[in-house]
Write a protein that holds these residues in place. Sequence first.
Motif, PDB file in Angstrom:
ATOM      1  N   ARG A   1       0.863  -0.261 -67.713  1.00  0.00           N
ATOM      2  CA  ARG A   1       1.028  -1.591 -68.292  1.00  0.00           C
ATOM      3  C   ARG A   1       1.216  -2.582 -67.164  1.00  0.00           C
ATOM      4  O   ARG A   1       1.716  -2.234 -66.084  1.00  0.00           O
TER       5      ARG A   1
ATOM      6  N   GLN B   1       2.498  -6.555 -71.620  1.00  0.00           N
ATOM      7  CA  GLN B   1       2.328  -5.276 -72.309  1.00  0.00           C
ATOM      8  C   GLN B   1       0.900  -4.758 -72.248  1.00  0.00           C
ATOM      9  O   GLN B   1       0.619  -3.644 -72.652  1.00  0.00           O
ATOM     10  N   SER B   2      -0.017  -5.596 -71.753  1.00  0.00           N
ATOM     11  CA  SER B   2      -1.409  -5.164 -71.713  1.00  0.00           C
ATOM     12  C   SER B   2      -1.561  -4.001 -70.751  1.00  0.00           C
ATOM     13  O   SER B   2      -0.773  -3.826 -69.827  1.00  0.00           O
ATOM     14  N   THR B   3      -2.595  -3.202 -70.978  1.00  0.00           N
ATOM     15  CA  THR B   3      -2.867  -2.118 -70.045  1.00  0.00           C
ATOM     16  C   THR B   3      -3.564  -2.698 -68.819  1.00  0.00           C
ATOM     17  O   THR B   3      -4.162  -3.784 -68.865  1.00  0.00           O
TER      18      THR B   3
END
Lengths: 215, 397
Positions: B273, B345-347
Motif C-alpha cells: 500500500r 490505501q491504494s496499492t
Amino acid sequence: MNLFEYVADRWGSLSLQGLLHASAVVQCTIIAAVIGVLVGIAVYRSPLGSALATALASAILTVPSFALIGLLIPILGLGVEPSVTALVLYGLLPIVRNTIVGLGGVDPSITDAAKGIGMSRLGVLSRVELRLAWPAILAGMRVATQLMMGILAIAAYAKGPGLGSEIFSGLVRAGSANSLNQALAGTLGVVILALLLDGIYALIGRYTTSRGIRG
Amino acid sequence: MAENVTTTPLDNADGDAVSGVEIQLNEVTKRYSGQREPAVDSFTMTVPAGNIVVFVGPSGCGKTTTMRMINRLIEPTSGKITIGGEDALSLDPDQLRRRVGYAIQQAGLFPHFTVTQNIAVVPGLLGWDKKKISDRVEEMMDLVGLDPSVFRDRFPRQLSGGQQQRVGVARALAADPPVLLMDEPFGAVDPITRGNLQDELLRLQEELHKTIVFVTHDFDEAVKLGDRIAVLGNQSKILQYDTPDAILANPADDTVAGFVGAGASLKQLTLLRVHEVEMTQAVTAKTSESVEEMRKRIDARGGRPFGLVLDERGRPLRWVHKRDLASGRRLSEAGRPVGDLVSKQSTLQDALEAMLTEGGGVAVTGGRGEYAGVLEMETVMNKIRELREEHGDGADE
C-alpha cells in the motif's frame, strides 16, 4: 324431459354421486402421491432405478383401464377396492416421473451447500430438495387427478363409486326414456368436477410454492 | 477500511472471542476406488489461526477435494484432521459442518428461502432462539453491506450475482464459526464485483480474524487475499506454502514460477500500500495564494521546479511548473489539472498506473481527499529491489 329438467329432478342423487366421485379421486390422488413420491425418493439418485420405476409405471398405464379393472375384480371383488387400486396404479406414472424429474433437477450446488452448512440428509431432502421439486410433483398430481377423473367413470363397471354409474346405466338403457340425459348428466358432471379440481390445483400451487421459485 | 487497519479481534454479542482456530491436516489421503493414484496424497499442513490460507492450483489438482475433507463433505481415506485441537474425524459430520462456515461458487443459496431464511439456517440448526436468530441475521446483513430493510425479504433470484455472494458469505458466518471454507466463492461474478467482494472479505477479516481456507485457481486472487498461499500440484502435492511476497519474489520451482505467471513484480506491487512506502513532499500553495508566493517557495526549496496547487480544503488541484507562474495569473488557472490521484490505501500497482498516466510522481491523498504527499517512481523501484533481495536471502538459508 330435457337435460336441465333431468338434472334438477335427480339433483339429490347426482350431487351425491358427484361428491363421491370427487372424493374418491382426491383420496386416490393422495395415496398415489404418497406412494409415488416415496418411490421417486427411493430411485432418483440411481439412473437405473429411475428408468425402471418410470418404465414400470408406464407399463401400467398402457393396460387399458377397462381391462385392468376387469382383471382386478376376481382378485379384489367388486366395489371400492378394485376401483381404488386401479386409480392409484394409473396415478403413479405422472407422480413418480415428475418426482424423479423434480428431485433430479435440483441444482447440485444447492444440495452441496445444504450439506456443507450442516443439514442432515433428511433435512436436505425435506427442507431443500422436496421443496424445490414440489412444483413438479404437484404438476404430476394434477395430471394424475385428471386421469383418474375419467378412469373412475369406467370403474363403475366394477361397481365403483361416482358418476360412472350414471353414464353406464344411461348407456345400457340406450333408447329408453331419459337414457341419453342420464349418460350426459354423468359425463358433464365428470367434466365439471375435473375443471373444478384443476382450479383448486392452481390455487394450491400458488399458496404452497415459495415466491422464490414460482415461475 | 482505512479505520480498521489495526483492529484487534472483536467480540460478538455473546462475548465469545471471534478469533479463528488452527487447522491441522496430517498425512491426509483420499483414494477413490478404481483409481490407482490417490486424488490427494498424504497432505500435511498447518493453517494458522486467524489467517487466510489460499489453496491455488490447476483444475483437477485436488485442492477442492482437500478443502472438502476439512468439513468431511469428502471423507478422507486416511490421515488426521484437527480443528482447534479437536479431532474432526471423530465428530458427527453434521455437527462438525454447523461449526465450519462454508461458502461456494454461485453462493448455493436456497432459491425458495428469503435472504433472512437463508442466513438463519445454521443458527436454526443449532437451536438458537428466534430473537437471537433475527438479531444475528440483521447483524450479518449489515456486516456484508446489505441493507436489511431492503433485502430482508428478497429471494435469491431478486439479487445480483454479487449480492448473492454476500448473502452466501453472511450465511457461512451466521453461526460465528471459527473456521470458514470458501470454494471459489467469487468465481462466477464479473471482475469489478469480484474485486469489490475481495476487498469486502479482507475488511471482514480485519474485524473477525477467522481461519479461512480459500480455494481458487486464480493466482492474482490468491495474492490479494492470502496471508499464506499453498501452491498445489497434482494429487494436492504442496509445491510451495509461503507468504505471497515470498512466492512472488522467489518461486520454489519452475512449476510454481509458471503458475505465478508473467509479471510477478507487478503482482508484488498489489501487495503493498502507498502508506507503506516513503513519500516526498512537494511545494504546495492554496488557490487563494498568489503566483509570486508559490514561485518564491519553489525557488527556496531548490530541487525540481514543480509545485502542487491545492483547493481551500487542501485537495490537490493542479500541477504547476515554475515557468507557468508568470505574474498576473491566478493559481487556479496555472499549469495543468491533476490527472490521477491515489490514496494512502491504494496499492502500489494503482500508484504505478497513475504515475504512467501522470508522467511522473503522483499526488497521494488521505482519508478525506486532502493532500498527503507525492509518490515518486524511484521509491517504487527501490521497494521492489529491496523485496527481491530480502526473499532472495531467505531462500539461501
